[in-house]
Write an enzyme that holds these catalytic residues in place. Structure first.
Site, mmCIF file in Angstrom:
data_model
loop_
_atom_site.group_PDB
_atom_site.id
_atom_site.type_symbol
_atom_site.label_atom_id
_atom_site.label_comp_id
_atom_site.label_asym_id
_atom_site.label_seq_id
_atom_site.Cartn_x
_atom_site.Cartn_y
_atom_site.Cartn_z
ATOM 1 N N LYS A 130 2.656 -0.330 9.860
ATOM 2 C CA LYS A 130 3.202 0.877 9.196
ATOM 3 C C LYS A 130 2.054 1.640 8.530
ATOM 4 O O LYS A 130 1.943 2.862 8.691
ATOM 5 C CB LYS A 130 4.223 0.467 8.139
ATOM 6 C CG LYS A 130 4.592 1.579 7.150
ATOM 7 C CD LYS A 130 5.661 1.161 6.178
ATOM 8 C CE LYS A 130 5.098 0.536 4.941
ATOM 9 N NZ LYS A 130 4.567 1.460 3.906
ATOM 10 N N ARG B 271 5.781 9.034 -0.066
ATOM 11 C CA ARG B 271 4.566 9.507 -0.740
ATOM 12 C C ARG B 271 3.363 9.577 0.212
ATOM 13 O O ARG B 271 2.436 10.318 -0.047
ATOM 14 C CB ARG B 271 4.289 8.665 -1.957
ATOM 15 C CG ARG B 271 4.058 7.188 -1.669
ATOM 16 C CD ARG B 271 3.844 6.422 -2.964
ATOM 17 N NE ARG B 271 2.845 7.044 -3.796
ATOM 18 C CZ ARG B 271 3.120 7.762 -4.880
ATOM 19 N NH1 ARG B 271 4.350 7.965 -5.240
ATOM 20 N NH2 ARG B 271 2.159 8.301 -5.587
ATOM 21 N N CYS C 245 6.901 6.506 -8.713
ATOM 22 C CA CYS C 245 7.308 5.540 -7.687
ATOM 23 C C CYS C 245 7.786 4.313 -8.457
ATOM 24 O O CYS C 245 7.327 4.045 -9.561
ATOM 25 C CB CYS C 245 6.101 5.216 -6.803
ATOM 26 S SG CYS C 245 6.388 3.811 -5.741
ATOM 27 N N ARG D 88 1.155 5.607 -9.660
ATOM 28 C CA ARG D 88 0.602 5.973 -8.344
ATOM 29 C C ARG D 88 0.189 7.442 -8.309
ATOM 30 O O ARG D 88 0.673 8.236 -7.514
ATOM 31 C CB ARG D 88 1.603 5.647 -7.234
ATOM 32 C CG ARG D 88 1.911 4.172 -7.141
ATOM 33 C CD ARG D 88 2.769 3.823 -5.965
ATOM 34 N NE ARG D 88 2.020 3.836 -4.702
ATOM 35 C CZ ARG D 88 2.583 3.610 -3.516
ATOM 36 N NH1 ARG D 88 3.876 3.380 -3.445
ATOM 37 N NH2 ARG D 88 1.865 3.631 -2.421
ATOM 38 N N ASP E 292 -4.578 11.754 -8.413
ATOM 39 C CA ASP E 292 -5.707 12.475 -9.025
ATOM 40 C C ASP E 292 -6.999 12.273 -8.254
ATOM 41 O O ASP E 292 -7.809 13.202 -8.123
ATOM 42 C CB ASP E 292 -5.871 12.031 -10.483
ATOM 43 C CG ASP E 292 -5.959 10.510 -10.598
ATOM 44 O OD1 ASP E 292 -5.109 9.808 -10.006
ATOM 45 O OD2 ASP E 292 -6.891 10.026 -11.252
ATOM 46 N N LEU E 293 -7.181 11.078 -7.688
ATOM 47 C CA LEU E 293 -8.450 10.821 -6.972
ATOM 48 C C LEU E 293 -8.498 11.572 -5.641
ATOM 49 O O LEU E 293 -9.563 11.997 -5.187
ATOM 50 C CB LEU E 293 -8.625 9.312 -6.754
ATOM 51 C CG LEU E 293 -8.623 8.479 -8.039
ATOM 52 C CD1 LEU E 293 -8.740 6.998 -7.717
ATOM 53 C CD2 LEU E 293 -9.720 8.914 -8.997
ATOM 54 N N ASP F 5 0.659 -6.223 -1.273
ATOM 55 C CA ASP F 5 1.877 -6.070 -0.468
ATOM 56 C C ASP F 5 2.472 -7.407 -0.058
ATOM 57 O O ASP F 5 3.551 -7.434 0.537
ATOM 58 C CB ASP F 5 1.590 -5.239 0.791
ATOM 59 C CG ASP F 5 1.326 -3.792 0.428
ATOM 60 O OD1 ASP F 5 0.876 -3.036 1.300
ATOM 61 O OD2 ASP F 5 1.527 -3.427 -0.743
ATOM 62 N N ILE G 188 -3.064 -4.410 -8.971
ATOM 63 C CA ILE G 188 -3.131 -3.098 -8.318
ATOM 64 C C ILE G 188 -2.111 -2.133 -8.896
ATOM 65 O O ILE G 188 -2.456 -1.013 -9.262
ATOM 66 C CB ILE G 188 -2.929 -3.237 -6.785
ATOM 67 C CG1 ILE G 188 -3.921 -4.233 -6.186
ATOM 68 C CG2 ILE G 188 -3.021 -1.866 -6.120
ATOM 69 C CD1 ILE G 188 -5.381 -3.817 -6.265
HETATM 70 C C1 EPZ Z 1 -1.567 2.027 0.082
HETATM 71 O O1 EPZ Z 1 -0.975 2.783 -0.958
HETATM 72 C C2 EPZ Z 1 -0.421 1.398 0.856
HETATM 73 N N1 EPZ Z 1 0.412 2.452 1.440
HETATM 74 C C3 EPZ Z 1 0.425 0.542 -0.092
HETATM 75 O O2 EPZ Z 1 1.438 -0.086 0.679
HETATM 76 C C4 EPZ Z 1 -0.485 -0.544 -0.675
HETATM 77 O O3 EPZ Z 1 0.263 -1.314 -1.601
HETATM 78 C C5 EPZ Z 1 -1.677 0.112 -1.386
HETATM 79 O O4 EPZ Z 1 -2.381 0.975 -0.455
HETATM 80 C C6 EPZ Z 1 -2.670 -0.906 -1.929
HETATM 81 O O5 EPZ Z 1 -3.149 -1.710 -0.885
HETATM 82 C C7 EPZ Z 1 -0.037 3.081 2.575
HETATM 83 O O6 EPZ Z 1 -1.106 2.783 3.096
HETATM 84 C C8 EPZ Z 1 0.850 4.129 3.150
HETATM 85 P P1 EPZ Z 1 -4.000 3.020 -3.518
HETATM 86 P P2 EPZ Z 1 -1.903 3.808 -1.806
HETATM 87 O O7 EPZ Z 1 -4.318 4.455 -3.582
HETATM 88 O O8 EPZ Z 1 -2.980 4.349 -0.957
HETATM 89 C C9 EPZ Z 1 -4.258 3.974 -8.171
HETATM 90 C C10 EPZ Z 1 3.596 -0.856 1.121
HETATM 91 O O9 EPZ Z 1 4.319 -1.671 0.537
HETATM 92 N N2 EPZ Z 1 -4.580 5.362 -7.781
HETATM 93 O O10 EPZ Z 1 -4.950 2.087 -2.802
HETATM 94 O O11 EPZ Z 1 -0.977 4.732 -2.506
HETATM 95 C C11 EPZ Z 1 -2.847 3.577 -7.783
HETATM 96 O O12 EPZ Z 1 -1.925 3.956 -8.795
HETATM 97 C C12 EPZ Z 1 2.813 0.170 0.337
HETATM 98 O O13 EPZ Z 1 3.407 -0.794 2.369
HETATM 99 C C13 EPZ Z 1 -4.794 6.312 -8.762
HETATM 100 O O14 EPZ Z 1 -4.704 6.021 -9.964
HETATM 101 O O15 EPZ Z 1 -2.555 2.823 -2.872
HETATM 102 C C14 EPZ Z 1 -2.961 2.082 -7.646
HETATM 103 O O16 EPZ Z 1 -2.796 1.501 -8.931
HETATM 104 C C15 EPZ Z 1 3.102 0.058 -1.155
HETATM 105 N N3 EPZ Z 1 -5.081 7.582 -8.390
HETATM 106 C C16 EPZ Z 1 -4.397 1.857 -7.150
HETATM 107 O O17 EPZ Z 1 -5.100 3.086 -7.417
HETATM 108 C C17 EPZ Z 1 -5.183 7.968 -7.089
HETATM 109 O O18 EPZ Z 1 -5.472 9.136 -6.799
HETATM 110 C C18 EPZ Z 1 -4.516 1.584 -5.663
HETATM 111 O O19 EPZ Z 1 -3.712 2.520 -5.003
HETATM 112 C C19 EPZ Z 1 -4.957 6.976 -6.087
HETATM 113 C C20 EPZ Z 1 -4.666 5.682 -6.466
#
Ligand code: EPZ
Length: 417
Positions: A19, A90, A114, A119, A122-123, A304, A326
């Protein structure tokens, strides 16, 4: 879903396509006016949501077989990704990078909160600004514009972000000059996604390490690409197999993508044997050992697979702790597991699980994708009947879950809500 617990899983499960690779791969179709053909795409609610968004944007999408899609963005209708699409999924924010990079503008709704945490994105926004885009936020939308294109540069991520890295890759591949993503995510989905972009004519190196280098190119072309197996699906069914004291062949998986997880599974009493193109999983001893984990970015233990693992620990032979590093609110499955007789105490980011002899079936409620499947696993091992409500969470990320499990001896039935 009604589940009658007690059976030990036995048989074979074909693992579906990933996915979390399919979603960015589909968005990459926005980067070229030529057809992008993706095979082994899972039939999931999230994939349908992505098709609906791309169709709205003007991308032609057709299913060329039950698990293949051909996407072609030869006449875009709009560069706006509206709230109705983004609130449902998202990962729609992955439209930001390609729209900005190929069309010089994008208007993408902020995803909002979420269940599992703030989530923020900002980055993602900072990355686009560093590459030269003007970005304003108003009325809940991110409005980004770069009428003269983007300029390559170093983009530093204070927190490594999976979709943040993927969005930045799609912005940088058509930017002028060289970009580097520092503290890039190293998840296998990100590595494969960079491989896809290179197949489309991009020039990316270093993916899988903390520094990814992108040499901007004039344009990208179409490609044919096979989506790799879903490693989180593999981990989910491996846990279900060990929890039910079963013996299941998980066909189509890449053990290297799960080394941290498989190490923990082994320590907890599971056994896995690589067998041509998959792994045979079973429990190697009578008791499940309590083994503590901390989730981390790849190659650490995947967040996950945290909820599923908690279910396994509820019947372990002692106490274990699970720390979720995370996301700030990813323990919502815990109170539901406690209703089934589990003994779990939450203290901030750490859950302490004291193993009990048995869980007992109950009515429970799913709250997010991975929580929902942790409750299904609990239903499989509990005595009596469990009803898991709000299956729409489950259908976002697991293709034919009850078919796959019933083929291995589970007793599950989807009830009309
Ligand atoms: C991806 O989400 C996955 N989704 C998530 O899978 C997975 O849990 C996550 O990566 C971590 O491995 C997809 O790939 C579609 P992150 P993502 O940006 O990219 C913070 C599932 O169950 N953050 O790596 O949204 C964020 O809040 C889903 O399949 C910021 O603060 O995760 C988190 O605490 C759930 N600002 C951490 O970084 C930002 O701009 C890591 O998030 C971006 C992220």
């Amino acid at each position: 879903m009604r589940i009658r617990g007690g059976a030990s899983l036995g048989g074979t499960i074909d693992i579906s396509g990933s996915k979390n690779l399919s979603l960015p791969a589909m968005m990459a179709s926005l980067l070229t006016d030529q057809p992008l053909s993706l095979s082994n795409v899972p039939r999931l609610a999230d994939v349908i949501s992505a098709i609906e968004l791309l169709d709205y944007l003007g991308v032609g999408v057709r299913r060329s077989s039950s698990s293949s899609l051909v996407l072609c963005c030869s006449n875009l209708k709009t560069t706006e990704a509206p709230y109705d699409f983004v609130r449902k999924m998202r990962a729609s924010v992955l439209a930001l990078g390609p729209l900005l990079s190929r069309f010089g503008k994008a208007s993408v709704s902020l995803p909002g909160g979420c269940a599992i945490g703030a989530r923020g994105i900002d980055l993602h926004i900072k990355a686009m600004q560093q590459l030269g885009a003007e970005v304003t936020i108003e009325n809940g939308y991110i409005n980004a514009s770069a009428p003269n294109g983007l300029d390559g540069c170093d983009v530093n991520f204070p927190i490594s972000s999976v979709t943040g890295t993927e969005n930045t890759l799609m912005a940088a591949v058509l930017a002028r000059g060289t970009s580097r993503i520092l503290n890039a995510a190293m998840e296998p989905e990100v590595v494969e996604f960079a491989n896809l972009l290179n197949t489309m004519g991009a020039n990316i190196t270093g993916h899988g390490t903390p520094i990814i280098t992108i040499e901007g190119v004039e344009s990208l072309h179409g490609a044919s690409f096979e989506i790799m197996p879903d490693r989180i699906e593999v981990g989910t069914y491996a846990i279900a197999t060990v929890a039910t004291n079963g013996r299941v062949m998980l066909k189509g998986c890449i053990p290297d993508h799960l080394s941290s997880f498989l190490e923990i599974l082994k320590a907890a009493g599971g056994v896995y044997e690589p067998v041509d193109g998959g792994i045979l999983v079973y429990r190697g001893q009578d008791k499940i050992e309590p083994v503590s984990i901390c989730t981390a970015q790849y190659p650490g233990y995947p967040t996950d697979l945290q909820a599923q693992y908690m279910t396994l620990m509820t019947i372990a032979n002692g106490a274990s702790s699970i720390t979720e590093n995370i996301f700030e609110n990813r323990f919502m499955h815990a109170p539901e597991l406690c209703r089934m007789g589990a003994n779990i105490a939450i203290n901030g980011r750490t859950a302490t699980v004291i193993g009990v002899r048995k869980l007992s079936g109950a009515q429970v409620m799913a709250t997010d994708l991975r929580a929902s499947v942790s409750l299904v696993i609990a239903g499989l091992i509990a005595s009596g009947e469990t009803i898991v409500n709000r299956l729409y969470h489950l259908d976002r990320g697991y293709e034919n879950l009850e078919v796959k499990l019933n083929n291995c001896g589970a007793d599950m039935e989807r009830l009309e809500g």
